[in-house]
Write a protein that holds these residues in place. Structure first.
Motif, mmCIF file in Angstrom:
data_model
loop_
_atom_site.group_PDB
_atom_site.id
_atom_site.type_symbol
_atom_site.label_atom_id
_atom_site.label_comp_id
_atom_site.label_asym_id
_atom_site.label_seq_id
_atom_site.Cartn_x
_atom_site.Cartn_y
_atom_site.Cartn_z
ATOM 1 N N LEU A 64 -4.305 -1.908 3.556
ATOM 2 C CA LEU A 64 -5.563 -1.370 4.085
ATOM 3 C C LEU A 64 -5.712 -1.504 5.602
ATOM 4 C CD1 LEU A 64 -8.358 -0.130 3.687
ATOM 5 C CD2 LEU A 64 -9.188 -2.398 3.005
ATOM 6 N N PRO A 65 -5.430 -2.652 6.224
ATOM 7 C CA PRO A 65 -5.626 -2.728 7.675
ATOM 8 C C PRO A 65 -4.778 -1.728 8.455
ATOM 9 C CG PRO A 65 -5.483 -4.924 6.750
ATOM 10 C CD PRO A 65 -5.086 -3.970 5.657
ATOM 11 N N VAL A 66 -3.574 -1.424 7.959
ATOM 12 C CA VAL A 66 -2.749 -0.418 8.622
ATOM 13 C C VAL A 66 -3.355 0.965 8.423
ATOM 14 C CG1 VAL A 66 -0.453 0.601 8.786
ATOM 15 C CG2 VAL A 66 -0.704 -1.836 8.255
ATOM 16 N N LEU A 67 -3.797 1.240 7.208
ATOM 17 C CA LEU A 67 -4.408 2.530 6.905
ATOM 18 C C LEU A 67 -5.649 2.772 7.759
ATOM 19 C CD1 LEU A 67 -4.559 5.074 5.119
ATOM 20 C CD2 LEU A 67 -5.751 3.682 3.412
ATOM 21 N N TYR A 75 0.445 3.859 10.631
ATOM 22 C CA TYR A 75 0.331 4.309 9.241
ATOM 23 C C TYR A 75 1.479 5.240 8.877
ATOM 24 C CZ TYR A 75 -1.386 6.643 5.045
ATOM 25 O OH TYR A 75 -1.491 7.170 3.789
ATOM 26 N N HIS A 76 1.917 6.066 9.810
ATOM 27 C CA HIS A 76 3.046 6.966 9.582
ATOM 28 C C HIS A 76 4.286 6.165 9.155
ATOM 29 C CE1 HIS A 76 5.833 10.320 10.357
ATOM 30 N NE2 HIS A 76 6.556 9.490 11.090
ATOM 31 N N LYS A 80 6.218 6.032 5.362
ATOM 32 C CA LYS A 80 7.651 6.268 5.180
ATOM 33 C C LYS A 80 8.317 5.088 4.472
ATOM 34 C CE LYS A 80 8.995 7.105 9.384
ATOM 35 N NZ LYS A 80 9.937 7.463 10.480
ATOM 36 N N THR A 81 7.926 3.876 4.844
ATOM 37 C CA THR A 81 8.508 2.689 4.233
ATOM 38 C C THR A 81 8.221 2.639 2.744
ATOM 39 O OG1 THR A 81 8.343 1.439 6.289
ATOM 40 C CG2 THR A 81 8.491 0.160 4.250
ATOM 41 N N VAL A 82 6.962 2.872 2.360
ATOM 42 C CA VAL A 82 6.591 2.850 0.947
ATOM 43 C C VAL A 82 7.333 3.946 0.176
ATOM 44 C CG1 VAL A 82 4.677 3.148 -0.678
ATOM 45 C CG2 VAL A 82 4.354 1.785 1.380
ATOM 46 N N ASN A 83 7.431 5.127 0.762
ATOM 47 C CA ASN A 83 8.156 6.212 0.095
ATOM 48 C C ASN A 83 9.617 5.854 -0.141
ATOM 49 O OD1 ASN A 83 5.955 7.874 -0.086
ATOM 50 N ND2 ASN A 83 6.519 9.189 1.621
ATOM 51 N N THR A 84 10.252 5.263 0.855
ATOM 52 C CA THR A 84 11.656 4.874 0.715
ATOM 53 C C THR A 84 11.831 3.843 -0.393
ATOM 54 O OG1 THR A 84 12.108 5.327 3.046
ATOM 55 C CG2 THR A 84 13.632 3.858 1.916
ATOM 56 N N LEU A 85 10.950 2.855 -0.436
ATOM 57 C CA LEU A 85 11.036 1.836 -1.478
ATOM 58 C C LEU A 85 10.827 2.443 -2.856
ATOM 59 C CD1 LEU A 85 9.099 -1.089 0.246
ATOM 60 C CD2 LEU A 85 11.543 -1.021 -0.304
ATOM 61 N N LEU A 86 9.886 3.359 -2.990
ATOM 62 C CA LEU A 86 9.651 3.996 -4.285
ATOM 63 C C LEU A 86 10.908 4.701 -4.784
ATOM 64 C CD1 LEU A 86 6.080 5.480 -3.785
ATOM 65 C CD2 LEU A 86 6.726 3.730 -5.461
ATOM 66 N N ASP A 87 11.559 5.438 -3.916
ATOM 67 C CA ASP A 87 12.783 6.124 -4.325
ATOM 68 C C ASP A 87 13.876 5.123 -4.701
ATOM 69 O OD1 ASP A 87 11.636 8.583 -3.981
ATOM 70 O OD2 ASP A 87 12.684 9.065 -2.114
ATOM 71 N N HIS A 218 3.330 13.689 15.440
ATOM 72 C CA HIS A 218 4.134 12.595 14.892
ATOM 73 C C HIS A 218 3.268 11.444 14.370
ATOM 74 C CE1 HIS A 218 7.652 14.621 16.532
ATOM 75 N NE2 HIS A 218 6.987 14.727 17.672
ATOM 76 N N ILE A 219 2.094 11.781 13.828
ATOM 77 C CA ILE A 219 1.208 10.754 13.284
ATOM 78 C C ILE A 219 0.667 11.155 11.916
ATOM 79 C CG2 ILE A 219 0.526 9.730 15.494
ATOM 80 C CD1 ILE A 219 -1.999 11.466 15.404
ATOM 81 N N SER A 220 1.409 11.969 11.191
ATOM 82 C CA SER A 220 0.986 12.318 9.838
ATOM 83 C C SER A 220 1.479 11.243 8.872
ATOM 84 C CB SER A 220 1.571 13.672 9.448
ATOM 85 O OG SER A 220 2.992 13.594 9.385
ATOM 86 N N PRO A 221 0.867 11.098 7.686
ATOM 87 C CA PRO A 221 -0.226 11.889 7.129
ATOM 88 C C PRO A 221 -1.588 11.367 7.576
ATOM 89 C CG PRO A 221 0.498 10.321 5.505
ATOM 90 C CD PRO A 221 1.397 10.131 6.701
#
Length: 264
Positions: A64-67, A75-76, A80-87, A218-221
């Motif tokens: 949450l604090p990053v979001l 947050y970008h 990316k980090t969370v997406n990579t770990l999920l895969d 370069h700050i999505s999402p």
């Protein structure tokens, strides 16, 4: 026959990988949806992997604090980090099940290549949030995301389709959305309305166009609609339910500082 021992082994592996949220849905739940309208059959797990009998869904939190600094490079990078770990985690779980003799595949966390692709074809080939709903991990909110008791909507999901017949988890028993409409008011693209899902659907074009503008910087999402949601134990963990004026001012200064750097 249900394979309780195999499910227990999957849960142990998830604990070793520090995955906090795990649920299992049987594939017949897609054929008996909890509400209508529902997705077309081509999006069912069996249409993607005909051998599928169960779907394992994992969830990783978005801190949450990053979001709260969104839109930002901070947050970008977290996204990316969370997406990579999920895969990586879903691939490893599918490989474990394959080694145990049960044909299995992972499903990538997004299912589309870029924002530009999403603008032209705004549908992924599989919905992890619907899988998470059917695996008992939460319920839908007005912001069209899946709300969980632990993290509200601040969760990213990944899925494994497997031929193993695993005991399914019960659907979540209560509606988590408070209908506070903070997400509707906060959406910078005006992409949400006050109707409950699935009657109230996200304006995908408006949401994606906003993401495309942020991507050029370069700050999505965006993530604002999930950041303002009051649901989730993570808000209490980070001291967010009733912050003092001084604390709110500190958060504002953090956000303003972070947003100055890492993007355009």
């Amino acid at each position: 026959m249900m394979n309780d021992d195999l499910k227990a082994a999957v849960l142990r592996r998830c604990r070793r990988m520090e995955i906090p949220l795990v649920g299992v849905a049987s594939t017949d739940r897609w054929e008996n949806p909890p509400f209508l309208p529902w997705m077309p059959e081509e999006f069912y797990p069996q249409s993607i992997f005909p051998e599928a009998r169960s779907v394992i869904v994992i969830g990783l939190p978005v801190h949450l604090p990053v979001l709260e600094t969104s839109p930002s490079n901070y947050y970008h990078e977290l996204y990316k980090t969370v997406n990579t770990l999920l895969d990586q985690y879903t691939y490893r779980l599918a490989s474990f099940l394959n080694d145990e003799g049960y044909p299995s595949v992972f499903v990538p966390r997004d299912g589309y290549e870029s924002i530009e692709v999403l603008q032209k074809n705004p549908v992924a080939f599989f919905s992890h949030r619907h899988a998470a709903l059917l695996a008992g991990l939460g319920t839908f909110g007005v912001n069209n995301t899946l709300l969980t008791p632990e993290y509200g909507p601040r969760v990213r999901f990944g899925s494994v389709l497997t031929a193993a017949v695993l005991p399914a988890d019960p659907l979540f028993p209560e509606d988590l959305c408070t209908r506070c409409m903070r997400c509707v008011r906060a959406c910078p693209a005006g992409a949400l309305d006050e109707r409950d899902y699935p009657e109230g659907l996200t304006d995908k074009a408006a949401c994606t166009d906003n993401s495309a503008r942020l991507a050029r910087r370069h700050i999505s999402p965006c993530g604002i609609c999930i950041g303002v949601c009051p649901v989730g134990e993570d808000r209490r963990h980070y001291g967010r339910p009733a912050a003092s004026p001084g604390e709110r001012d500190r958060r504002r200064r953090v956000r303003e500082h972070v947003q100055k750097y890492g993007g355009l």
